[in-house]
Scaffold this motif. Structure first.
Motif, PDB file in Angstrom:
ATOM      1  N   ASP A  77       0.828  -1.212   0.000  1.00 33.56           N
ATOM      2  CA  ASP A  77       0.000   0.000   0.000  1.00 33.56           C
ATOM      3  C   ASP A  77       0.862   1.261   0.000  1.00 33.56           C
ATOM      4  O   ASP A  77       0.515   2.269  -0.611  1.00 33.56           O
ATOM      5  CB  ASP A  77      -0.931   0.008   1.221  1.00 33.56           C
ATOM      6  CG  ASP A  77      -2.012  -1.071   1.122  1.00 33.56           C
ATOM      7  OD1 ASP A  77      -2.432  -1.362  -0.010  1.00 33.56           O
ATOM      8  OD2 ASP A  77      -2.407  -1.613   2.163  1.00 33.56           O
ATOM      9  N   LYS A  78       2.007   1.211   0.685  1.00 36.20           N
ATOM     10  CA  LYS A  78       2.914   2.368   0.700  1.00 36.20           C
ATOM     11  C   LYS A  78       3.387   2.700  -0.704  1.00 36.20           C
ATOM     12  O   LYS A  78       3.464   3.854  -1.112  1.00 36.20           O
ATOM     13  CB  LYS A  78       4.115   2.087   1.609  1.00 36.20           C
ATOM     14  CG  LYS A  78       3.834   2.286   3.094  1.00 36.20           C
ATOM     15  CD  LYS A  78       5.107   2.120   3.891  1.00 36.20           C
ATOM     16  CE  LYS A  78       4.857   2.412   5.373  1.00 36.20           C
ATOM     17  NZ  LYS A  78       6.094   2.251   6.168  1.00 36.20           N
ATOM     18  N   LYS A  79       3.725   1.676  -1.462  1.00 37.52           N
ATOM     19  CA  LYS A  79       4.242   1.885  -2.812  1.00 37.52           C
ATOM     20  C   LYS A  79       3.174   2.455  -3.736  1.00 37.52           C
ATOM     21  O   LYS A  79       3.464   3.244  -4.626  1.00 37.52           O
ATOM     22  CB  LYS A  79       4.779   0.571  -3.367  1.00 37.52           C
ATOM     23  CG  LYS A  79       6.092   0.135  -2.729  1.00 37.52           C
ATOM     24  CD  LYS A  79       6.653  -1.114  -3.396  1.00 37.52           C
ATOM     25  CE  LYS A  79       8.005  -1.476  -2.799  1.00 37.52           C
ATOM     26  NZ  LYS A  79       8.562  -2.695  -3.418  1.00 37.52           N
ATOM     27  N   THR A  80       1.935   2.042  -3.534  1.00 38.99           N
ATOM     28  CA  THR A  80       0.855   2.529  -4.404  1.00 38.99           C
ATOM     29  C   THR A  80       0.284   3.852  -3.914  1.00 38.99           C
ATOM     30  O   THR A  80      -0.533   4.462  -4.592  1.00 38.99           O
ATOM     31  CB  THR A  80      -0.281   1.491  -4.491  1.00 38.99           C
ATOM     32  OG1 THR A  80      -0.773   1.216  -3.167  1.00 38.99           O
ATOM     33  CG2 THR A  80       0.223   0.193  -5.109  1.00 38.99           C
ATOM     34  N   GLY A  81       0.718   4.269  -2.729  1.00 40.59           N
ATOM     35  CA  GLY A  81       0.252   5.547  -2.205  1.00 40.59           C
ATOM     36  C   GLY A  81      -1.146   5.508  -1.620  1.00 40.59           C
ATOM     37  O   GLY A  81      -1.787   6.545  -1.441  1.00 40.59           O
ATOM     38  N   LYS A  82      -1.659   4.312  -1.275  1.00 40.30           N
ATOM     39  CA  LYS A  82      -3.005   4.203  -0.711  1.00 40.30           C
ATOM     40  C   LYS A  82      -3.046   4.816   0.685  1.00 40.30           C
ATOM     41  O   LYS A  82      -2.100   4.693   1.467  1.00 40.30           O
ATOM     42  CB  LYS A  82      -3.437   2.744  -0.658  1.00 40.30           C
ATOM     43  CG  LYS A  82      -3.727   2.120  -2.022  1.00 40.30           C
ATOM     44  CD  LYS A  82      -4.236   0.703  -1.867  1.00 40.30           C
ATOM     45  CE  LYS A  82      -4.558   0.092  -3.238  1.00 40.30           C
ATOM     46  NZ  LYS A  82      -5.034  -1.307  -3.112  1.00 40.30           N
ATOM     47  N   THR A  83      -4.154   5.476   0.985  1.00 43.50           N
ATOM     48  CA  THR A  83      -4.304   6.140   2.272  1.00 43.50           C
ATOM     49  C   THR A  83      -5.666   5.815   2.876  1.00 43.50           C
ATOM     50  O   THR A  83      -6.544   5.253   2.209  1.00 43.50           O
ATOM     51  CB  THR A  83      -4.191   7.659   2.135  1.00 43.50           C
ATOM     52  OG1 THR A  83      -5.240   8.134   1.265  1.00 43.50           O
ATOM     53  CG2 THR A  83      -2.839   8.064   1.562  1.00 43.50           C
ATOM     54  N   ARG A  84      -5.814   6.159   4.141  1.00 39.05           N
ATOM     55  CA  ARG A  84      -7.129   6.056   4.781  1.00 39.05           C
ATOM     56  C   ARG A  84      -7.395   7.354   5.529  1.00 39.05           C
ATOM     57  O   ARG A  84      -6.466   8.033   5.980  1.00 39.05           O
ATOM     58  CB  ARG A  84      -7.182   4.863   5.743  1.00 39.05           C
ATOM     59  CG  ARG A  84      -6.204   4.987   6.890  1.00 39.05           C
ATOM     60  CD  ARG A  84      -6.518   4.006   8.018  1.00 39.05           C
ATOM     61  NE  ARG A  84      -5.378   3.953   8.920  1.00 39.05           N
ATOM     62  CZ  ARG A  84      -4.595   2.906   9.072  1.00 39.05           C
ATOM     63  NH1 ARG A  84      -4.835   1.789   8.411  1.00 39.05           N
ATOM     64  NH2 ARG A  84      -3.568   2.948   9.902  1.00 39.05           N
TER      65      ARG A  84
END
Length: 594
Positions: A296-303
């Motif tokens: 998720d860090k690599k894809t830039g996903k956030t919450r």
């Protein structure tokens, strides 16, 4: 010897209509700069001479502690993603694509580029410490370019980077830069302050800014005239006066009181007959935080995560302090988000009845409650009841609700007590001319730089980052030394130290004497310009006053007595100096010249 008649020095009698600050007005009027587009300037002859002198000083001092590099201005997206800043910096980063569709960025700073060199080339502790620097253009897509060279989209910067084996080594590199910066700004003739600072988008723990007080500045600095305390607004603290808490009412438990239609801090305080200092201000925010999973860090996903901040009723939130605490930006909650968390409309919000996170990471799904340190230890406060038209009395932090963390989030105001000596603090606007950061492991860790220590163990080098704005030095010098007729620069960074002005070039005696004086001064090592234009003396004097040259020699009627007039631009002091002794005079007047 330079002759004014042969040079391109396009002075103007009027400032551009959009010029608001002194440096913008005078640098345009003096022919130093011309605007090409918003936030983009050409540096003309006089401006370029000053920039070159400033860069020479910076280079001379930096060469004592580091090694100069020349780096690309085009950066591939991959290195910015490796550090996490491709998405973090946002619209300030100039982005473009090459003909194959690959993403690139124009150099904003060079942490990523320098770290990419380090991770490929540094292998052992024996290669450390390293200090690498460059003087090169930087690009930032400034949304509102203004104030001439103070807020631009392309600028010249000295940026340097240190790599050390441990924190003790970083302390040494940091101190070297601190001392070097002081020498640079001293040599450039600036009246500056060194203040504790926030690291902002650079990251890191310890940081100092080098600031010049001026009304044209957009930064604010807090300082004390009674001691050496100084900090920018993002770091400043103060010593608060003690506040008398309210007496407990009833059995001491939270007491619900009817406050119909009273939503603001002031309205509620007035309605209940208390001071805003006894109230809690509740700020409801949302932050977008990266997911912890590596993919998720690599894809830039956030919450999205709820962040609630409690402040004393009469205090204001310092957003930079909050962003530094969260390591990310935040935004106000919308109406639906407020009702979902508090079950109440805005105006009646408080900390009671909500399950707050006890740990930022372990309780990752729970809302965060940050309580300003000014509320720590307070008792019997008043806050919203999370119920329309109601508030609660008798609220004590640590008893009736528990903070995720107590943090300094308050904006300091002028007149509050200095945290060191207790004297009243002052707040001034200022221009930042330099900034130094202890980056720590942020870039070396995220980009995978490793070296072997003395025991053969693989470790991550620790980094520092250090910047100086070349244009900022010039603009700050103009801001601190100007009047209605123009400005004067320190001799070390002025395009010329001395202008020799014959009052009548048609008078061969005056012209030849001026030429002789100029030649002698130039042979002695001074930067001299001869104003040999066929203009009235008043025109020449006005131009000399305008363009920043610290000394003028007027070659006029007193030549028959073997004398010329020397005018000190800063004070307009006029001295008669014999022609025979003119070189000795300036050797004394400019003996501190670098």
């Amino acid at each position: 010897m330079h002759r004014w008649s042969e040079l391109f020095i396009p002075t103007l009698r009027e400032a551009p209509a959009d010029a608001e600050v002194a440096s913008h007005k005078f640098l345009v009027r003096a022919g130093y700069i011309r605007q090409l587009a918003a936030g983009i300037y050409s540096y003309l002859f006089l401006g370029n001479r000053s920039f070159n002198k400033i860069m020479a000083i910076v280079r001379q001092e930096m060469d004592k502690i580091g090694q100069e590099f020349y780096l690309p201005l085009l950066h591939p997206r991959e290195i910015w993603e490796a550090s996490g800043r491709w998405s973090l910096i946002g619209d300030n980063l100039f982005r473009l694509k090459d003909r194959k569709g690959a993403d690139l960025a124009l150099g904003f700073t060079a942490e990523e580029v320098m770290t990419s060199i380090a991770l490929k080339e540094l292998r052992s502790y024996k290669q450390l410490p390293q200090i690498w620097y460059q003087i090169a253009p930087k690009f930032r897509d400034e949304p509102r370019p203004k104030s001439g060279l103070l807020r631009v989209r392309q600028f010249m910067m000295k940026d340097s980077y240190s790599f050390d084996i441990d924190a003790a080594g970083l302390d040494v590199s940091y101190k070297k830069h601190y001392d070097t910066y002081c020498r640079i700004f001293d040599r450039c003739g600036l009246k500056y302050m060194v203040v504790e600072a926030d690291s902002g988008a650079m990251g890191g723990k310890e940081s100092h800014e080098f600031m010049v007080r001026t009304p044209a500045g957009e930064d604010q600095i807090v300082s004390c005239d009674g001691c050496n305390y100084a900090a920018n607004m993002e770091k400043a603290t103060s010593k608060l006066e003690a506040v008398e808490d309210l007496k407990v009412e009833g059995d001491g438990n939270p007491l619900e009181v009817h406050t119909p239609g009273q939503k603001t801090i002031e309205d509620v305080a007035r309605f209940l007959g208390v001071s805003p200092k006894n109230k809690i201000k509740t700020l409801a925010l949302m932050a977008e935080e990266p997911l912890s999973d590596v993919k998720d860090k690599k894809t830039g996903k956030t919450r999205s995560r709820a962040i609630v901040v409690l402040m004393r009723g009469d205090h204001q939130l310092n957003e930079a302090k909050l962003n530094g605490t969260l390591a990310q930006a935040s935004r106000p909650m919308d109406e639906a988000e407020i009702k979902a968390l508090f079950k109440s409309p805005a105006g009646y919000l408080g900390p009671i009845g909500i399950d707050w996170a006890k740990d930022l990471e372990k309780d990752a799904t729970l809302p965060v409650l940050l309580v300003d340190k000014a509320l720590e230890g307070r008792t019997n406060l008043i806050a919203g009841a999370n119920k329309e038209d109601y508030h609660l009395k008798n609220l004590t932090p640590g008893k009736d609700f528990h903070a995720t963390a107590y943090v300094d989030l308050r904006a300091v105001t002028a007149g509050e007590a200095c945290p060191n000596c207790g004297n009243a603090l002052r707040i001034d606007t200022a221009v930042e001319v330099g900034h130094i950061f202890k980056l720590g492991y942020r870039y070396s860790e995220s980009m995978g730089a490793r070296v072997l220590d003395k025991n053969g163990k693989e470790v991550t080098p620790i980094m520092g980052s250090y910047g100086i704005g070349i244009e900022r030095i010039l603009t700050a010098a103009v801001e601190q030394s100007n009047d209605e007729n123009g400005f004067w620069l320190p001799a070390s960074i002025a395009p010329f130290e001395i202008v020799v002005t014959p009052t009548n070039v048609k008078d061969q005696t005056l012209l030849s004497t001026a030429q002789e004086i100029g030649a002698r001064l130039e042979s002695a090592g001074f930067d001299v310009i001869l104003d040999d234009r066929d203009e009235r003396p008043g025109v020449k004097f006005k131009d000399a006053d305008l363009v920043g040259i610290p000394f003028r020699i007027t070659v006029g009627k007193k030549v028959t007595e073997g004398t010329v007039e020397v005018v000190l631009r800063s004070t307009r002091e006029v001295r008669d100096v014999t022609i025979a002794a003119v070189v000795e005079y300036f050797q004394g007047a400019l003996q501190a010249k670098a």
